[in-house]
Scaffold this motif. Structure first.
Motif, PDB file in Angstrom:
ATOM      1  N   GLU A  47       0.951  -1.187   0.145  1.00  0.00           N
ATOM      2  CA  GLU A  47       0.008   0.091   0.033  1.00  0.00           C
ATOM      3  C   GLU A  47       0.837   1.094  -0.001  1.00  0.00           C
ATOM      4  O   GLU A  47       1.892   1.326   0.590  1.00  0.00           O
ATOM      5  CB  GLU A  47      -0.917   0.022   1.247  1.00  0.00           C
ATOM      6  CG  GLU A  47      -1.993  -1.095   1.206  1.00  0.00           C
ATOM      7  CD  GLU A  47      -3.017  -0.916   0.431  1.00  0.00           C
ATOM      8  OE1 GLU A  47      -3.063   0.232  -0.238  1.00  0.00           O
ATOM      9  OE2 GLU A  47      -3.827  -1.677   0.105  1.00  0.00           O
ATOM     10  N   GLN A  76       0.170   5.887   0.232  1.00  0.00           N
ATOM     11  CA  GLN A  76      -0.691   6.885   0.396  1.00  0.00           C
ATOM     12  C   GLN A  76      -1.045   7.728  -0.940  1.00  0.00           C
ATOM     13  O   GLN A  76      -1.974   8.176  -1.176  1.00  0.00           O
ATOM     14  CB  GLN A  76      -0.229   7.799   1.541  1.00  0.00           C
ATOM     15  CG  GLN A  76      -0.123   7.324   2.839  1.00  0.00           C
ATOM     16  CD  GLN A  76      -1.697   6.812   3.426  1.00  0.00           C
ATOM     17  OE1 GLN A  76      -2.706   7.460   3.109  1.00  0.00           O
ATOM     18  NE2 GLN A  76      -1.626   5.398   3.779  1.00  0.00           N
ATOM     19  N   ASP A  77      -0.087   7.977  -1.731  1.00  0.00           N
ATOM     20  CA  ASP A  77       0.044   8.831  -2.934  1.00  0.00           C
ATOM     21  C   ASP A  77      -0.264   8.037  -4.246  1.00  0.00           C
ATOM     22  O   ASP A  77       0.345   7.288  -4.669  1.00  0.00           O
ATOM     23  CB  ASP A  77       1.284   9.678  -3.169  1.00  0.00           C
ATOM     24  CG  ASP A  77       1.306  10.551  -4.267  1.00  0.00           C
ATOM     25  OD1 ASP A  77       0.271  10.560  -5.085  1.00  0.00           O
ATOM     26  OD2 ASP A  77       2.095  11.277  -4.365  1.00  0.00           O
ATOM     27  N   LYS A  78      -1.641   7.942  -4.677  1.00  0.00           N
ATOM     28  CA  LYS A  78      -2.027   7.250  -5.644  1.00  0.00           C
ATOM     29  C   LYS A  78      -2.078   7.822  -7.005  1.00  0.00           C
ATOM     30  O   LYS A  78      -2.401   7.413  -7.911  1.00  0.00           O
ATOM     31  CB  LYS A  78      -3.605   6.851  -5.429  1.00  0.00           C
ATOM     32  CG  LYS A  78      -4.059   6.188  -4.283  1.00  0.00           C
ATOM     33  CD  LYS A  78      -3.226   4.889  -4.116  1.00  0.00           C
ATOM     34  CE  LYS A  78      -3.570   3.912  -2.634  1.00  0.00           C
ATOM     35  NZ  LYS A  78      -4.991   3.687  -2.583  1.00  0.00           N
TER      36      LYS A  78
END
Length: 533
Positions: free
Chosen positions: A231, A233-235
């Motif tokens: 995973e 945070q910055d998509k």
């Protein structure tokens, strides 16, 4: 768990031994050579009687491994990427026969062509043969994956292709190893002839079975502990990375990546995980060493144009990846790099001083001055360096064994003189059948088998035909009258030159065998004899 500092190749070898290996079959080729050498010198392998003698070529290695598998035991086949071309026939068909004992085919690719003719990506062979592919991203995975690959091979009754690249094979890391190695499989008679006899009626049934297996192989890949969705945070960006590329991505983010990362180390491509990343991230960067294997398939899964990698120029199509190349692709600043002094002259490789190949080329060049437009067809080995100064003696080098058949083809076209230069190990690897063609037609060629009594290019391994070449040539039908042996030394130059001249002028197939031990192996043997006293 015991910790050891291991090359990637050594981790693979030890992982195979600890997984219950009964035999390794290989032909030496950089960057895969150290795997078999490690097993040859390993105490556990000797104690258990693990087969580890070099094979004549990669095809014979693959077939022998299938024979061991047929009897229920675990076998490892090792080669460099161009060796996959040699063993393609049995490898692809092994997907149809399936396996009894586990079979892992380890192939070491060589991006940047440090010691190879091309940069081929062997993952395409696994996809083509419809067999699972494993691709470790570090030495610990290389060790662990061997047991997993053998287990998976036996579970699915398919061979497993394991692919590494040069930096993985030849870099070191600490590896945790099991305390108690798995025992070897017992001999069994579970192999069914209807699967292994590839008559069309049998093969069609097996083809249906193997094709139907692909969905379960893909599902296993999606759930594999080696395929990890990390995973982030910055998509705005997602990263798909495989093999050593995953290591380089991690080096770019020592505190952890802000972006989601999909690590792929088991194939078929886990489309479920790929679709997840494509749905979550605005852009996807694909970091893989070799050809755009994953990238091609990802583009097939998605209609999005926001896929970055080798095909759009974000990463280079050729050569090895480096952490700096990956940093640049991520838009990160690259630190100061070492810049070698512009005044340092390049030092290309050269034949060793005192090497017998030098005397062969010196004699050949001296004789060929007497002829108009001579052509010399070379082969794979140390003697390929005869293309470089000061000799500039050969005109071609394509693949193992091509020297003899290319010389024959040139002679068929009307070329004279047509000379083939081939080494002893290469001759038994792939040259014998070409010589048989030439003898059967009495082609007007002169074949020089430059025999240095070893496989010199890859470190001095045993050569399959040592002390047998005259018998082999006679067995193929060559007459004694045109089979000559000489010691390549400066003092014998008149004899060598006259011999070459006589055989070129003979209108048919002739073989000259200049024989003198490789300087490197000679020194090693002298040291061993001295130490034994």
């Amino acid at each position: 768990m015991k910790k050891q500092l291991l090359l990637g190749d050594e981790a693979i070898a030890l992982g195979a031994l600890h997984a219950g290996l009964s035999g390794v079959y290989a032909y030496p080729g950089t960057p895969s050579t150290e795997i078999t050498e490690f097993i040859q010198g390993n105490a556990l392998a000797k104690e258990r009687g693990v087969h580890s003698r070099w094979s004549t070529n990669e095809k014979t290695a693959m077939e022998a491994a299938l024979g061991m598998s047929f009897m229920g035991k675990r076998a490892l086949v090792c080669m460099k990427h161009v060796g996959m071309n040699v063993c393609a026939d049995p490898f692809v068909n092994s997907g149809m026969t399936g396996v009894n004992g586990g079979v892992v085919v380890l192939v070491a690719d060589d991006p940047s062509m440090h010691s190879s003719q091309d940069e081929q990506d062997s993952r395409f062979y696994g996809k083509f043969a419809m067999v699972p592919i494993f691709e470790p991203s570090n030495q610990q995975e290389a060790y662990d994956m061997m047991a997993a690959a053998f287990d998976y091979s036996e579970k699915q009754c398919l061979p497993v292709l394991m692919r590494v690249t040069t930096r993985m094979a030849h870099s070191r890391a600490v590896v945790e190893c099991v305390d108690v190695p798995r025992q070897q499989n017992e001999l069994n008679y579970n192999a069914e002839a209807k699967n292994w006899v590839l008559l069309p009626a049998n093969a069609r049934k097996r083809n249906d079975i193997v094709t139907a297996q692909q969905a379960s192989l893909e599902e296993d890949a999606a759930n594999s502990p080696y395929n990890i969705y990390i995973e982030g945070q910055d998509k705005s960006l997602g990263i798909i990375a495989s093999g050593i590329g995953f290591n380089y991505v991690n080096e770019c983010f020592p505190s952890g990546s802000p972006y989601p990362i999909l690590k792929i180390s088991q194939y078929p491509l886990p489309k479920k995980l790929v679709r997840r990343m494509l749905s979550e991230c605005k852009q996807v960067l694909i970091v893989e060493e070799g050809q755009p294997f994953i990238e091609d398939m990802v583009r097939g899964v998605s209609e999005s144009m926001n896929i970055k990698g080798k095909l759009d120029g974000t990463l280079p199509r050729t050569g090895e990846l480096t952490p700096d190349i990956v940093k640049k692709a991520l838009g990160m600043e690259i630190g100061e790099c070492f810049d070698p002094c512009a005044d340092v002259a390049p030092r290309p490789p050269a034949l060793c001083q005192g090497c017998g190949h030098r005397d062969v080329y010196a004699a050949l060049n001296e004789v060929l001055k007497e002829y108009e437009n001579p052509r010399v067809f070379g082969d794979i080995g140390c003697y390929t360096l005869g293309f470089l100064p000061p000799f500039r003696a050969i005109h071609s080098c394509v693949d193992m064994g091509a020297s003899i058949t290319m010389a024959k083809g040139a002679a068929d076209a009307g070329q004279w003189p047509a000379v083939a230069v081939i080494g002893d190990s290469t001759f038994t690897h792939s040259g014998m059948t070409g010589l048989l063609d030439a003898i059967n037609e009495n082609a007007n060629i002169t074949v020089i088998i430059s025999d240095n009594l070893t496989t010199g290019m890859t470190g001095g391994q045993d050569s399959a035909g040592t002390n047998k070449f005259e018998a082999i040539c006679r067995g193929l039908g060559l007459s004694d009258e045109h089979l000559k042996v000489v010691v390549p030394l400066p003092k014998n130059m008149p004899e060598i030159t006259q011999m070459i001249r006589d055989e070129i002028n003979y209108k048919g197939t002739s073989v000259i065998i200049p024989r003198r031990e490789c300087m490197q192996t000679l020194q090693r043997h002298l040291k061993q004899k001295k130490a034994a006293k």
